[in-house]
Design a protein around this motif. Sequence first.
Motif, PDB file in Angstrom:
ATOM      1  N   THR A 257      -3.017  13.048  -3.886  1.00  0.00           N
ATOM      2  CA  THR A 257      -4.175  12.213  -3.557  1.00  0.00           C
ATOM      3  C   THR A 257      -3.752  10.754  -3.413  1.00  0.00           C
ATOM      4  N   ASN A 258      -4.249  10.118  -2.383  1.00  0.00           N
ATOM      5  CA  ASN A 258      -3.989   8.684  -2.170  1.00  0.00           C
ATOM      6  C   ASN A 258      -5.316   7.936  -2.295  1.00  0.00           C
ATOM      7  N   PRO A 259      -5.532   7.228  -3.419  1.00  0.00           N
ATOM      8  CA  PRO A 259      -6.820   6.561  -3.640  1.00  0.00           C
ATOM      9  C   PRO A 259      -6.943   5.208  -2.934  1.00  0.00           C
ATOM     10  N   LEU A 260      -5.858   4.738  -2.345  1.00  0.00           N
ATOM     11  CA  LEU A 260      -5.868   3.409  -1.751  1.00  0.00           C
ATOM     12  C   LEU A 260      -6.517   3.436  -0.362  1.00  0.00           C
ATOM     13  N   PRO A 261      -7.284   2.414   0.007  1.00  0.00           N
ATOM     14  CA  PRO A 261      -7.950   2.367   1.315  1.00  0.00           C
ATOM     15  C   PRO A 261      -7.049   1.745   2.382  1.00  0.00           C
ATOM     16  N   ASN A 262      -7.430   1.938   3.629  1.00  0.00           N
ATOM     17  CA  ASN A 262      -6.799   1.181   4.713  1.00  0.00           C
ATOM     18  C   ASN A 262      -7.197  -0.285   4.559  1.00  0.00           C
ATOM     19  N   SER A 263      -6.353  -1.157   5.051  1.00  0.00           N
ATOM     20  CA  SER A 263      -6.656  -2.584   4.863  1.00  0.00           C
ATOM     21  C   SER A 263      -6.014  -3.430   5.949  1.00  0.00           C
ATOM     22  N   PHE A 264      -6.457  -4.678   6.015  1.00  0.00           N
ATOM     23  CA  PHE A 264      -5.844  -5.696   6.862  1.00  0.00           C
ATOM     24  C   PHE A 264      -5.333  -6.828   5.963  1.00  0.00           C
TER      25      PHE A 264
ATOM     26  N   SER B 245     -12.147 -18.339  13.589  1.00  0.00           N
ATOM     27  CA  SER B 245     -11.498 -19.655  13.589  1.00  0.00           C
ATOM     28  C   SER B 245     -10.568 -19.808  12.381  1.00  0.00           C
ATOM     29  N   GLY B 246      -9.338 -20.235  12.637  1.00  0.00           N
ATOM     30  CA  GLY B 246      -8.366 -20.480  11.571  1.00  0.00           C
ATOM     31  C   GLY B 246      -7.435 -19.329  11.304  1.00  0.00           C
ATOM     32  N   VAL B 247      -7.740 -18.138  11.818  1.00  0.00           N
ATOM     33  CA  VAL B 247      -6.900 -16.965  11.575  1.00  0.00           C
ATOM     34  C   VAL B 247      -5.662 -17.029  12.466  1.00  0.00           C
ATOM     35  N   THR B 248      -4.484 -16.865  11.858  1.00  0.00           N
ATOM     36  CA  THR B 248      -3.220 -16.932  12.609  1.00  0.00           C
ATOM     37  C   THR B 248      -2.528 -15.580  12.718  1.00  0.00           C
ATOM     38  N   GLN B 249      -2.800 -14.689  11.764  1.00  0.00           N
ATOM     39  CA  GLN B 249      -2.113 -13.386  11.785  1.00  0.00           C
ATOM     40  C   GLN B 249      -2.985 -12.328  11.129  1.00  0.00           C
ATOM     41  N   VAL B 250      -3.056 -11.161  11.786  1.00  0.00           N
ATOM     42  CA  VAL B 250      -3.787 -10.022  11.233  1.00  0.00           C
ATOM     43  C   VAL B 250      -2.869  -8.804  11.303  1.00  0.00           C
ATOM     44  N   MET B 251      -2.566  -8.218  10.147  1.00  0.00           N
ATOM     45  CA  MET B 251      -1.658  -7.062  10.107  1.00  0.00           C
ATOM     46  C   MET B 251      -2.370  -5.885   9.445  1.00  0.00           C
ATOM     47  N   PHE B 252      -2.375  -4.742  10.141  1.00  0.00           N
ATOM     48  CA  PHE B 252      -3.018  -3.547   9.617  1.00  0.00           C
ATOM     49  C   PHE B 252      -2.063  -2.816   8.680  1.00  0.00           C
ATOM     50  N   VAL B 253      -2.583  -2.407   7.518  1.00  0.00           N
ATOM     51  CA  VAL B 253      -1.803  -1.644   6.539  1.00  0.00           C
ATOM     52  C   VAL B 253      -2.550  -0.343   6.262  1.00  0.00           C
ATOM     53  N   ASP B 254      -1.980   0.793   6.699  1.00  0.00           N
ATOM     54  CA  ASP B 254      -2.685   2.057   6.452  1.00  0.00           C
ATOM     55  C   ASP B 254      -2.470   2.531   5.013  1.00  0.00           C
ATOM     56  N   LYS B 255      -3.151   3.589   4.660  1.00  0.00           N
ATOM     57  CA  LYS B 255      -3.157   4.061   3.275  1.00  0.00           C
ATOM     58  C   LYS B 255      -1.752   4.427   2.782  1.00  0.00           C
ATOM     59  N   GLU B 256      -0.964   5.038   3.670  1.00  0.00           N
ATOM     60  CA  GLU B 256       0.384   5.456   3.282  1.00  0.00           C
ATOM     61  C   GLU B 256       1.273   4.242   3.008  1.00  0.00           C
ATOM     62  N   GLN B 257       1.181   3.229   3.881  1.00  0.00           N
ATOM     63  CA  GLN B 257       1.965   2.017   3.666  1.00  0.00           C
ATOM     64  C   GLN B 257       1.550   1.318   2.371  1.00  0.00           C
ATOM     65  N   ALA B 258       0.242   1.280   2.113  1.00  0.00           N
ATOM     66  CA  ALA B 258      -0.268   0.644   0.902  1.00  0.00           C
ATOM     67  C   ALA B 258       0.264   1.349  -0.339  1.00  0.00           C
ATOM     68  N   LEU B 259       0.346   2.693  -0.291  1.00  0.00           N
ATOM     69  CA  LEU B 259       0.839   3.452  -1.434  1.00  0.00           C
ATOM     70  C   LEU B 259       2.322   3.175  -1.681  1.00  0.00           C
TER      71      LEU B 259
END
Length: 295
Positions: free
Chosen positions: A119-126, A85-99
């Motif tokens: 090495t890419n230490p960053l995790p996948n995220s939303f 409830s209340g969520v309007t947008q969910v966008m996936f960001v993979d490790k490469e995009q985050a870097l």
Amino acid sequence: MKIRTFEYFVREAISSLRHNGLMSIASVSTVALSLLILGMFLVMVLNLNHMASTLETQVQITVYMEDALSDRDMREIGTRITKLSGVTQVMFVDKEQALVKFKDRLGEQQGLLTALGDTNPLPNSFEVKVDKPEFVKPVAQAIGQLKGVETAKYGQEVIEQLFSLTKMIRIVGLILIVFLALAALFIIANTIRITVFARRKEIGIMKYVGATDWFIRWPFMIEGMILGFGGALCAVLILSQTYSTLTEKVYESLAFLPLIPKNPFLTHISIVLLVVGAAIGALGSTISLRRFMKV
């Protein structure tokens, strides 16, 4: 009230101001200083509230995922987040995009990442957005409890600190304003009291021949309102010029800082200060006349 009578009241008030020049200047200066500080605190608090509200609308939740999750697991989590409830947008960001985003933020300091090699230490995220700021905290807590989610972070801590600062400034400003208003009242009341004392015999004769209390009060009331309005006008001019200069400088160098535009903001602040100044003057006159009207 007849126009001729009102003109008489105004002439008497102006004449009294001339005879008590130094006290009049002291009264105007005190009111100007008091209302200038009041205006500065109003501007500061209102801008802090505006900044907090602006930042709240831009707050998003960053959901960091566990490294061991498969693509299917992450899609399922994304679907579950979307249904909250209340969520309007969910966008996936993979490790490469985050870097890539992280490198952009570092700018010229990207060399700091050379030690990591490939090495890419960053995790996948939303990245999750909600339709109302008050939904940020409960949605983040709900997401944090989902299996496979490492943590859900958001910038609400900054907003809460900003509101705490705003509250503190408001309280300190209110206390200071009360003391300054009392000082302005004291000076204006004494200015009017000197005038009334000098004319006490005249006031006694006027009462003896049947003049009403209000007929006697009005010249002194107008005198006090002129003093209060004059002080407020000085404060308004200084505050308007200062805020206009400040906003121009901020827009040139810190365009991202969400200050309230000077128009019609300054108009509203000016009206408030002018009304308060005139009210302080009228109240000061009323306090001074109370004892003499009982005689």
